[in-house]
Motif scaffolding. Structure first.
Motif, short mmCIF file in Angstrom:
data_model
loop_
_atom_site.label_atom_id
_atom_site.label_comp_id
_atom_site.label_asym_id
_atom_site.label_seq_id
_atom_site.Cartn_x
_atom_site.Cartn_y
_atom_site.Cartn_z
N ARG A 1 40.38 86.45 54.54
CA ARG A 1 40.75 85.22 53.38
C ARG A 1 40.65 86.18 51.97
O ARG A 1 41.31 85.78 50.97
N ALA A 2 39.79 87.19 51.79
CA ALA A 2 39.86 87.83 50.47
C ALA A 2 41.11 88.62 50.53
O ALA A 2 41.89 88.39 49.44
N CYS A 3 41.65 89.21 51.54
CA CYS A 3 43.02 89.70 51.55
C CYS A 3 44.20 88.50 51.16
O CYS A 3 45.09 89.04 50.38
N LYS A 4 44.00 87.66 51.50
CA LYS A 4 45.11 86.22 51.35
C LYS A 4 44.78 86.05 49.77
O LYS A 4 45.92 85.80 49.20
N GLY A 5 43.69 86.12 49.15
CA GLY A 5 43.51 86.05 47.68
C GLY A 5 44.15 86.99 47.12
O GLY A 5 44.71 86.77 45.94
N GLY B 1 27.74 85.70 52.58
CA GLY B 1 27.76 85.31 53.92
C GLY B 1 26.78 85.36 54.76
O GLY B 1 26.78 84.74 55.94
N VAL C 1 36.34 86.66 56.77
CA VAL C 1 36.00 86.68 55.18
C VAL C 1 36.86 87.86 54.58
O VAL C 1 37.54 87.48 53.67
N GLU D 1 33.33 89.17 45.84
CA GLU D 1 32.97 87.81 46.02
C GLU D 1 32.83 87.26 47.23
O GLU D 1 32.11 86.27 47.58
N ALA D 2 33.94 87.66 47.91
CA ALA D 2 34.22 86.72 49.17
C ALA D 2 33.18 87.27 50.31
O ALA D 2 32.54 86.51 51.22
N ASN D 3 32.58 88.40 50.25
CA ASN D 3 31.81 89.09 51.16
C ASN D 3 30.03 89.13 50.79
O ASN D 3 29.41 88.94 51.89
N VAL E 1 37.32 90.50 44.25
CA VAL E 1 37.78 89.27 45.35
C VAL E 1 36.95 89.72 46.67
O VAL E 1 36.44 88.89 47.16
N LEU E 2 37.00 91.11 46.98
CA LEU E 2 36.45 91.54 48.37
C LEU E 2 34.91 91.25 48.16
O LEU E 2 34.23 90.80 49.01
#
Ligand code: AHG
Ligand code: MN
Ligand code: MN
Length: 335
Positions: free
Chosen positions: A34-38, A83, A31, A78-80, A75-76
């Motif tokens: 994925r956030a880092c990709k965003g 889960g 996760v 919301e992604a985390n 972003v970090l």
């Protein structure tokens, strides 16, 4: 031809075959990646994406926040948060901890991050990054508090950074050495590009903000003076200097080819131990460096042994090639 190894596959193998990480931690790292990709996509858009410039606000450390500091933080989170792998998060850009809301299941991990490191470089298109550190929530006790985060860096269960440079790279340790992944933008996945990362023990390159020279303590002045004397001085060799002003980029260079990075205490603000933050800058970087065979101290002790007393506490940092870090640390013993 050998198959490229994706981050997902590397993590599955760390879990299943090498038994180095539990499934929840694997999910957490997926996760974060994925956030880092965003964040990488937002960084790459630059002026086309309304991500440049100041947000007009200040963080808890009194620093002006850039738009990208806030975007990366969001972003970090919301992604985390949904889960089920985390109990809470802490960030350079948030005064206090962010507890996972009740509507989501709570996991056993704590995530700390510097969402955007090297903020002064955003608007000038120089490498920046995200730094993260993962701790386990201490057992017992209902709920989660700031106290739960105050664990020495030696207790980290995962740490890493993502550098947004000419390539976007994710660099990671789960205590099994340091591995590097490069973002394949066409595939949308991080691909393993370097294993067994080793920082050479010796170096002829140092990184420090030289404009602060007049404020440094004598041991740091002595070390840098000796480097500057080159082959005619006590060191008997010439030194090169680099300073990117993004810790992520400076540490990345040191992992790739050695060097020593210093952001020491200085007398501009004598009551502050240093500029960099212990829990989400110094600790994760120190663990990566140690896992690659380097060393990291505050001049007096191993950074990973420091018992934090505050979430946003600062620390003096000397890290990189082992023999140079040992030398600077030894110079501190005489004062
Ligand atoms: P941040 O952008 O997260 O506040 O961190 C900046 C840090 C670090 O990345 C870098 O090494 C250092 O500040 C640069 O400091 P100077 O401005 O003194 O060069
Ligand atoms: Mn930073
Ligand atoms: Mn930052």
């Amino acid at each position: 031809m050998t198959q490229p190894i994706s981050l997902s596959r590397y993590l599955v193998e760390e879990q299943r075959e090498r038994g180095k990480i539990p499934a929840q931690l694997r999910l957490l790292l997926e996760v974060v990646a994925r956030a880092c990709k965003g964040i990488s996509h937002a960084v790459n858009k630059g002026a086309l994406g309304d991500v440049m410039g100041s947000a007009g606000s200040e963080n808890v450390q009194g620093e002006v926040q850039k738009k990208l500091d806030i975007i990366a933080n969001e972003v970090l989170i919301e992604a985390n948060e949904w889960g089920g792998h985390l109990a809470a998060m802490a960030s350079e850009e948030m005064d206090s901890i962010y507890v996972v809301p009740n509507r989501y299941p709570q996991g056993e991990y704590l995530l700390l991050f510097d969402p955007l490191d090297g903020s002064s470089n955003i608007d000038v298109n120089v490498s920046i990054g995200t730094i993260f550190s993962v701790l386990q929530k201490p057992e017992g006790g209902a709920g989660v508090s700031e106290q739960d985060f105050l664990q020495a860096g030696a207790k980290q269960v995962a740490a890493g950074y993502c550098v947004y440079g000419p390539q976007t790279m994710l660099v990671l340790t789960v205590g099994d050495g340091v591995v590097m992944f490069t973002l394949d933008r066409e595939q949308g996945s991080f691909v393993l590009t370097q294993e067994h990362v080793k920082v050479p023990e010796d170096t002829q390159e140092f990184a420090i903000n030289m404009s602060n020279m007049r404020h440094w303590a004598p041991p740091v002045k002595r070390y840098v003076d000796e480097c500057l004397q080159g082959q005619d001085g006590v060191r008997g060799k010439n030194f090169n200097m680099r300073w990117i002003a993004s810790m992520v980029a400076d540490v990345h260079r040191i992992l790739m080819r050695g060097g020593v990075f210093m952001y020491p205490w200085d007398q501009r603000e004598p009551n502050k131990p240093g500029k960099l933050r212990l829990m989400y800058e110094a600790n994760p970087m120190s663990w990566l460096i140690e896992q690659a065979g380097g060393a990291s101290t505050n001049g007096h002790q191993r950074i990973l042994d420091i018992q934090p007393t505050q979430l946003h506490e600062r620390v003096s940092v000397i890290l990189g090639s082992k023999n140079e870090v040992d030398r600077v640390t030894a110079y501190h013993a005489n004062v």
